[in-house]
Design an enzyme around this catalytic site. Structure first.
Site, PDB file in Angstrom:
ATOM      1  N   ARG A   1      50.306  -0.447  29.780  1.00 38.69           N
ATOM      2  CA  ARG A   1      50.481   0.911  30.282  1.00 38.69           C
ATOM      3  C   ARG A   1      50.620   0.894  31.805  1.00 38.69           C
ATOM      4  O   ARG A   1      50.082   0.004  32.483  1.00 38.69           O
ATOM      5  CB  ARG A   1      49.253   1.739  29.903  1.00 38.69           C
ATOM      6  CG  ARG A   1      49.333   3.219  30.307  1.00 38.69           C
ATOM      7  CD  ARG A   1      49.056   4.068  29.118  1.00 38.69           C
ATOM      8  NE  ARG A   1      48.782   5.463  29.446  1.00 38.69           N
ATOM      9  CZ  ARG A   1      49.691   6.435  29.353  1.00 38.69           C
ATOM     10  NH1 ARG A   1      50.923   6.143  29.004  1.00 38.69           N
ATOM     11  NH2 ARG A   1      49.362   7.685  29.603  1.00 38.69           N
TER      12      ARG A   1
ATOM     13  N   SER B   1      45.934   8.429  27.330  1.00 36.83           N
ATOM     14  CA  SER B   1      47.082   8.428  26.428  1.00 36.83           C
ATOM     15  C   SER B   1      46.634   8.774  25.015  1.00 36.83           C
ATOM     16  O   SER B   1      45.457   8.662  24.676  1.00 36.83           O
ATOM     17  CB  SER B   1      47.741   7.039  26.428  1.00 36.83           C
ATOM     18  OG  SER B   1      48.722   6.934  25.428  1.00 36.83           O
ATOM     19  N   SER B   2      47.599   9.182  24.197  1.00 32.04           N
ATOM     20  CA  SER B   2      47.332   9.392  22.772  1.00 32.04           C
ATOM     21  C   SER B   2      48.076   8.378  21.907  1.00 32.04           C
ATOM     22  O   SER B   2      48.053   8.476  20.679  1.00 32.04           O
ATOM     23  CB  SER B   2      47.764  10.809  22.365  1.00 32.04           C
ATOM     24  OG  SER B   2      46.896  11.772  22.891  1.00 32.04           O
TER      25      SER B   2
ATOM     26  N   GLY C   1      55.066  11.557  20.587  1.00 35.80           N
ATOM     27  CA  GLY C   1      54.726  12.960  20.420  1.00 35.80           C
ATOM     28  C   GLY C   1      53.540  13.469  21.205  1.00 35.80           C
ATOM     29  O   GLY C   1      53.007  14.530  20.896  1.00 35.80           O
ATOM     30  N   GLY C   2      53.062  12.713  22.204  1.00 35.65           N
ATOM     31  CA  GLY C   2      51.932  13.200  22.986  1.00 35.65           C
ATOM     32  C   GLY C   2      50.694  13.383  22.132  1.00 35.65           C
ATOM     33  O   GLY C   2      50.360  12.542  21.287  1.00 35.65           O
TER      34      GLY C   2
ATOM     35  N   THR D   1      58.285   9.936  23.961  1.00 34.90           N
ATOM     36  CA  THR D   1      57.871   8.546  23.831  1.00 34.90           C
ATOM     37  C   THR D   1      58.706   7.925  22.722  1.00 34.90           C
ATOM     38  O   THR D   1      59.557   8.567  22.145  1.00 34.90           O
ATOM     39  CB  THR D   1      56.358   8.528  23.497  1.00 34.90           C
ATOM     40  OG1 THR D   1      55.648   9.201  24.535  1.00 34.90           O
ATOM     41  CG2 THR D   1      55.787   7.136  23.368  1.00 34.90           C
TER      42      THR D   1
END
Length: 545
Positions: free
Chosen positions: A94, A425-426, A446-447, A364
């Site tokens: 990341r 983050s998810s 998709g967040g 994403t």
């Protein structure tokens, strides 16, 4: 088994095709967000590469054919299970905040928000990219083919160009003002011809060629690094060459839990995704999910309440574990899940919980890869928003991320921006085992909705024994706050009316709406055949071999 270049997203009448995204194969399976990238991945397996080799090749290729969602100017997570040894590897590549990043770097308006969209556009939005480091690390440590072989297909794609889908075409139009605002020489998107719907990116091809020849140093040092830093600074940011030179991939322990006897392996912090996927599944385990009809009133009511509980905990506790203490063990414990489950009135009404914050990237990509040796790879990666920060350094073709928008600008928050810090983050790249043998590989963009999409697909696979295609295609809901149950239009009007009687506010979206993610998944069948599916909500497709 296997697809050809006859794959189409629409029929002869221009209507979307939703039922052609699956495939099966005995030797390998790739499910990715673009046909071109999926085909490249399966070709690598056909050449004798393993699932990790294919994952590296697909990663570079997606940055070319899905540049709106990811690329070498971004970062992500890779979850790997090596078949022969059973070793589980989780790679965190990341983005990180530059060393000089502080909340004071952004101008704050009278409403207490970041002014002039500085958090999302331009140099101050850019985090130090990690994707190249992550893909190179995976290649060198877990692959079997050379980096040059794995980058070569992406170079060819960038040189010859890709056909632009309606979704990508729309995103280029939508983001055109942002792309023109920060335009530098070599920007392929400001020169894009909407009539031809074909995109070449020669500057990116040259950058990829340098990476193929020089490895990680070709990106993080030398000419490319200098252009990247100069561009960030030119557009208001504070990045330095040392930020790039000091970037390191983290090999960390994934979060691991169980769901009805299956082992679920997912993303650890700094992604909250895996923790909350496990938390959702732990709560659901207290209910007989198989007795509920999928997307019935009771099913959606329960899912909504569980989602709200988890997002309330996410807002309260989650951040970069290097800087804040996060009670992951407690959040993923069966005992805590039982206490939360006991609060749900299954046949009664909806309740409110503490509201979550929303600093999440929603744009994403995800891909899943598996092979006959039991190697499994789940990758979620991003540039945060469609076309990231809008900054493409001169003659590099690198679309830089806007991951800094995922931080809080408020001092003292668990997710407050700081030097070398990673934003929350998810992303939830997930691997599932049954009796220590491969069962499934799943994940989604998709967040915040990554968490709910992945949890729903896992439940449908295990609780309702759906095929991977049916589990992915099945209508989804999400409830990431106390405001509203968002649902896809295929859910019946009668069910929605019954939910509203229970106190749920609702909002209808399209039948196959990309707001609900883009799950790419693989399931191993008992006979060893791999069944894969791409998500028709986006351009996803699976190809088997």
């Amino acid at each position: 088994m296997g697809k050809t270049d006859t794959f189409k997203l629409k029929d002869e009448n221009g209507k979307p095709i939703y039922d052609n995204r699956g495939d099966s194969g005995a030797n390998g399976m790739v499910a990715a967000a673009k046909f071109e990238a999926t085909q490249i991945g399966i070709d690598i397996i056909k050449k004798g590469g393993n699932a990790v080799d294919a994952a590296v090749a697909v990663g570079f290729a997606l940055g070319v054919c899905e540049p709106n969602a990811s690329g070498i100017g971004g970062g992500g997570f890779m979850n790997i299970r090596m078949g022969k040894s059973g070793e589980i590897v989780f790679l965190d590549f990341r983005e990180v905040a530059p060393k000089e990043a502080r909340p004071s770097m952004w101008k704050i308006n009278e409403e207490g928000k970041v002014a002039n969209n500085e958090k999302s556009e331009g140099g101050k939005a850019v985090g130090v990219p990690g994707e190249v480091a992550g893909l190179v690390y995976a290649c060198e440590n877990y692959g079997t083919m050379s980096l040059e072989e794995l980058v070569k297909p992406a170079i060819k794609l960038a040189e010859e160009g890709v056909d632009v889908s309606d979704a990508l075409d729309d995103d280029i139009k939508t983001c055109s003002i942002k792309l023109e605002k920060f335009e530098e020489e070599g920007n392929a998107f400001t020169k894009y011809d909407y009539n031809k719907k074909h995109l070449k990116n020669p500057a990116l091809a040259n950058t990829l060629r340098k990476i193929a020849e020089e490895g990680q140093d070709g990106f993080y040092k030398g000419e490319i690094a200098e252009k990247l830093v100069n561009s960030v600074v030119k557009h208001g940011g504070k990045m330095k060459l040392s930020d790039l030179e000091n970037y390191r991939v983290n090999k960390i322990e994934p979060v691991v839990g169980t769901y009805r006897g299956y082992t679920v392996i997912s993303s650890p912090l700094p992604s909250s995704g895996g923790t909350h996927v496990l938390q959702i599944l732990n709560i659901l385990e207290n209910f007989d999910m198989s007795s509920f009809e999928v997307n019935s009133v009771e099913y959606i009511h329960l899912m909504s309440e569980v989602f709200k509980m988890c997002f309330a905990d996410r807002a309260k506790y989650m951040g970069d574990p290097t800087f804040v203490k996060v009670p992951v063990t407690g959040l993923t414990s069966k005992e805590y899940a039982k206490k939360l489950a006991d609060k749900i009135e299954l046949m009664s009404k909806s309740y409110e919980y503490d509201h979550p914050f929303d600093y999440e990237p929603k744009d994403t990509t995800h891909y899943s890869i598996a092979d006959k040796e039991g190697n499994m790879v789940s990758v979620t990666k991003s540039i945060s928003a469609f076309f990231g920060s809008g900054v493409i350094p001169e003659d590099t073709g690198i679309m830089l991320n806007c991951q800094m928008r995922c931080f809080s600008h408020i001092e003292g928050n668990a997710n407050t921006v700081g030097p070398n810090k990673k934003p929350l983050s998810s992303m939830s790249p997930t691997i599932i085992l049954k009796d220590n043998k491969p069962f499934a590989v799943v994940g989604s963009p998709g967040g915040n909705r990554i968490i709910t999409a992945v949890a729903q697909v896992i439940s449908k696979l295990i609780d309702h024994d759906m095929s991977i295609k049916d589990a992915i295609n099945s209508p989804r809901i999400t409830d990431e706050s106390n405001e509203i149950v968002m649902y896809e239009g295929r859910i019946s009007k009668e069910v929605i009316e019954a939910l509203e009687i229970r106190g749920h506010k609702t909002q209808k979206f399209g039948d196959y709406d990309r707001k609900f993610g883009g799950v790419q998944g693989i399931r191993y069948m008992e006979d060893g055949i791999m069944e894969g599916a791409g998500d028709p909500r986006r351009d996803g497709v699976a190809i088997g071999y």
